[in-house]
Design a protein around this motif. Structure first.
Motif, PDB file in Angstrom:
ATOM      1  N   HIS A  94       0.829  -1.375  -0.112  1.00 42.74           N
ATOM      2  CA  HIS A  94      -0.076   0.113  -0.073  1.00 42.74           C
ATOM      3  C   HIS A  94       0.688   1.019   0.102  1.00 42.74           C
ATOM      4  N   ARG A  96       2.139   3.133  -2.368  1.00 40.70           N
ATOM      5  CA  ARG A  96       1.829   4.189  -3.242  1.00 40.70           C
ATOM      6  C   ARG A  96       0.808   4.897  -2.906  1.00 40.70           C
ATOM      7  N   LYS A  97      -0.054   4.578  -1.897  1.00 38.28           N
ATOM      8  CA  LYS A  97      -0.960   5.524  -1.230  1.00 38.28           C
ATOM      9  C   LYS A  97      -0.628   5.817  -0.087  1.00 38.28           C
ATOM     10  N   PRO A  98       0.043   6.855   0.438  1.00 35.82           N
ATOM     11  CA  PRO A  98       0.333   7.399   1.651  1.00 35.82           C
ATOM     12  C   PRO A  98      -0.930   7.382   2.676  1.00 35.82           C
ATOM     13  N   SER A  99      -2.045   7.866   2.148  1.00 39.11           N
ATOM     14  CA  SER A  99      -3.484   8.011   2.928  1.00 39.11           C
ATOM     15  C   SER A  99      -3.775   6.825   3.635  1.00 39.11           C
ATOM     16  N   HIS A 100      -3.443   5.603   2.816  1.00 38.73           N
ATOM     17  CA  HIS A 100      -3.804   4.362   3.021  1.00 38.73           C
ATOM     18  C   HIS A 100      -2.792   3.568   3.977  1.00 38.73           C
ATOM     19  N   PHE A 101      -1.393   3.741   3.398  1.00 36.70           N
ATOM     20  CA  PHE A 101      -0.322   3.155   3.969  1.00 36.70           C
ATOM     21  C   PHE A 101       0.076   3.473   5.409  1.00 36.70           C
ATOM     22  N   LYS A 136      10.340   1.829  -4.107  1.00 41.16           N
ATOM     23  CA  LYS A 136       9.300   2.676  -4.774  1.00 41.16           C
ATOM     24  C   LYS A 136       9.422   4.289  -4.703  1.00 41.16           C
ATOM     25  N   LYS A 138      10.207   6.364  -2.630  1.00 41.59           N
ATOM     26  CA  LYS A 138       9.660   7.070  -1.389  1.00 41.59           C
ATOM     27  C   LYS A 138      10.664   7.287  -0.486  1.00 41.59           C
ATOM     28  N   TYR A 143       8.310   7.490   7.498  1.00 41.80           N
ATOM     29  CA  TYR A 143       7.523   6.320   7.729  1.00 41.80           C
ATOM     30  C   TYR A 143       8.314   5.384   8.937  1.00 41.80           C
ATOM     31  N   LYS A 199       0.569  12.005   9.249  1.00 45.41           N
ATOM     32  CA  LYS A 199       0.095  12.439   7.770  1.00 45.41           C
ATOM     33  C   LYS A 199       0.206  13.954   7.565  1.00 45.41           C
ATOM     34  N   LYS A 203       2.636  15.301   4.644  1.00 47.02           N
ATOM     35  CA  LYS A 203       1.949  16.133   3.492  1.00 47.02           C
ATOM     36  C   LYS A 203       2.638  17.639   3.626  1.00 47.02           C
TER      37      LYS A 203
END
Length: 417
Positions: A94, A96-101, A136, A138, A143, A199, A203
């Protein structure tokens, strides 16, 4: 009387020097880590006669060490079975989607830290997570910091989440089930606040680094053994059930480690090599140091000083703040043992407060907990450098949020406990 004076002087000097070393993580140019520093301090106390061998042995809480040994055996088995590697890879899908990861990473880290041990989770997750993020393209640092923060918060949910919780569970004879029930809401809300803070900061981060260059071979891949992973997971489940039903914790952990060693696929030598003997030595050394300090009546003097200022350390909210300050500035493992010498646990709530406050106190500085140090060291091996300042940027708001939640919860529950 003169001999007692010199013994007290030796104890004070040794304790001060050891705690400076524990806070710094090293001692000058000597190749000593925290465990070596604590052990050396204990050796000096015995060699000078400041503490007798019988007093040293009596000071060590062996049931706590046995529980830690059992948990480490299970964790070592899960790592060798590829369970951690498999789990970390599944979470990494997951990215690729920080909002989910970010929520998935924080919540899963918190849960596994509560059930196994936060240090082990950080050791297992850090290299796999770092490699996945870099592949990826990132930036891994936010994280990895989130991993450390979540492990410190999540481990507070149970009396087996970190070494300190194990110790206080045994010393204060706390109920495993009742403690977890009490800790659930502040831990859950603190994990949610951690998600929101990470988050937001991620961001609005302006830090951008060059892509790290690593070879895939730099992260050891452990094949996933489904049969052994299921065996380990079942034993963890049964062990937690044993704790919940009030069976002797040290005996349950010992039986669980015995079942783990009965293995057709993984050699017992490999499993035992994965036990963190350094941590067991560290706590043994700290127990001995605090027994020596107690002989000087220093803890009573500290308590009397606060009492003279009108500060009653047994008040739950003061206990929480006192634990938080000592834990953050001294390292929560070292500060915790000192707290147990100063504050007498007269009610169940005090034990709950010390356990959870100590877990939360690992989040302010990079050096505040062993889990943070593990993440930083494991990341450094993969050419990712987490600085003190970067960690502090996340640590300050997460610590403030978690302690605000905890203090409010203490205020509510103090009326009923």
């Amino acid at each position: 009387m003169e001999l007692e004076y010199w013994h007290n002087a030796i104890i004070y000097i040794v304790v001060i020097v050891v705690y400076i070393g524990l806070a710094a993580g090293k001692f000058g140019k000597l190749k000593l880590d925290r465990s070596g520093i604590a052990l050396l301090g204990a050796i000096v106390l015995l060699a000078t006669g400041a503490l007798t061998l019988q007093e040293a042995i009596k000071s060590i809480n062996f049931p706590s060490l046995i529980i830690l040994f059992g948990l480490m055996t299970i964790s070592s088995h899960l790592e060798l079975s590829g369970f951690y590697h498999f789990l970390a890879k599944r979470i990494s899908f997951h990215i690729r989607k920080p909002s989910h990861f970010i929520p998935l990473l924080i919540l899963s880290t918190g849960i596994f830290s509560a059930l196994i041990n936060n240090d082990i989770v950080c050791i297992a997750f850090t290299p796999i997570l770092t490699m996945a993020l870099i592949s990826k393209k990132k930036e891994p640092i936010p994280y990895l910091i989130a991993l450390a923060l979540a492990s410190n918060i999540g481990c507070g949910l149970t009396l087996i989440g970190n070494a300190q919780s194990v110790v206080i569970g045994e010393v204060a004879h706390l109920s495993f089930a009742r403690y977890s029930l009490w800790a659930f809401l502040p831990v859950f809300l603190s994990l949610i606040s951690c998600v929101l803070i990470v988050k937001y900061l991620h961001k609005h981060s302006t830090v951008r680094r060059k892509t790290h260059l690593l070879k895939k071979s730099e992260v050891q891949k452990i094949p996933f053994n489904k049969k052994q992973s299921i065996k380990g997971a079942v034993i963890v489940f049964l062990l937690v059930l044993a704790f919940l039903f009030g069976l002797p914790r040290y005996l349950s952990a010992l039986v669980a480690s015995g079942l783990i060693l009965l293995n057709q696929d993984i050699k017992s030598k490999k499993i035992l090599n994965g036990v963190n003997w350094q941590l067991l030595i560290l706590f043994s050394g700290l127990f001995i140091l605090m027994a020596a300090l107690q002989k000087t009546h220093f803890p009573e003097q500290v308590y009397s000083w606060f009492e003279g200022k009108g500060v009653i350390l047994e008040k739950p909210w003061i206990t929480s703040l006192f634990t938080g300050v000592l834990g953050n500035f001294m390292n929560n493992a070292a500060g915790f043992i000192l707290i147990l010498q100063i504050i007498e646990i007269k009610q169940v709530l005090s034990g709950y407060v010390i356990a959870l406050s100590n877990a939360f106190s690992g989040n302010l500085f990079l050096t505040s907990s062993v889990a943070n140090i593990i993440v930083a060291n494991e990341a450094k091996k993969l050419k990712v450098n987490i600085t003190f300042r970067e960690f502090l940027r996340y640590g300050i708001p997460v610590t403030l949020a978690s302690f605000s939640i905890l203090l409010f919860w203490i205020y509510i529950t103090s009326m009923f406990l």
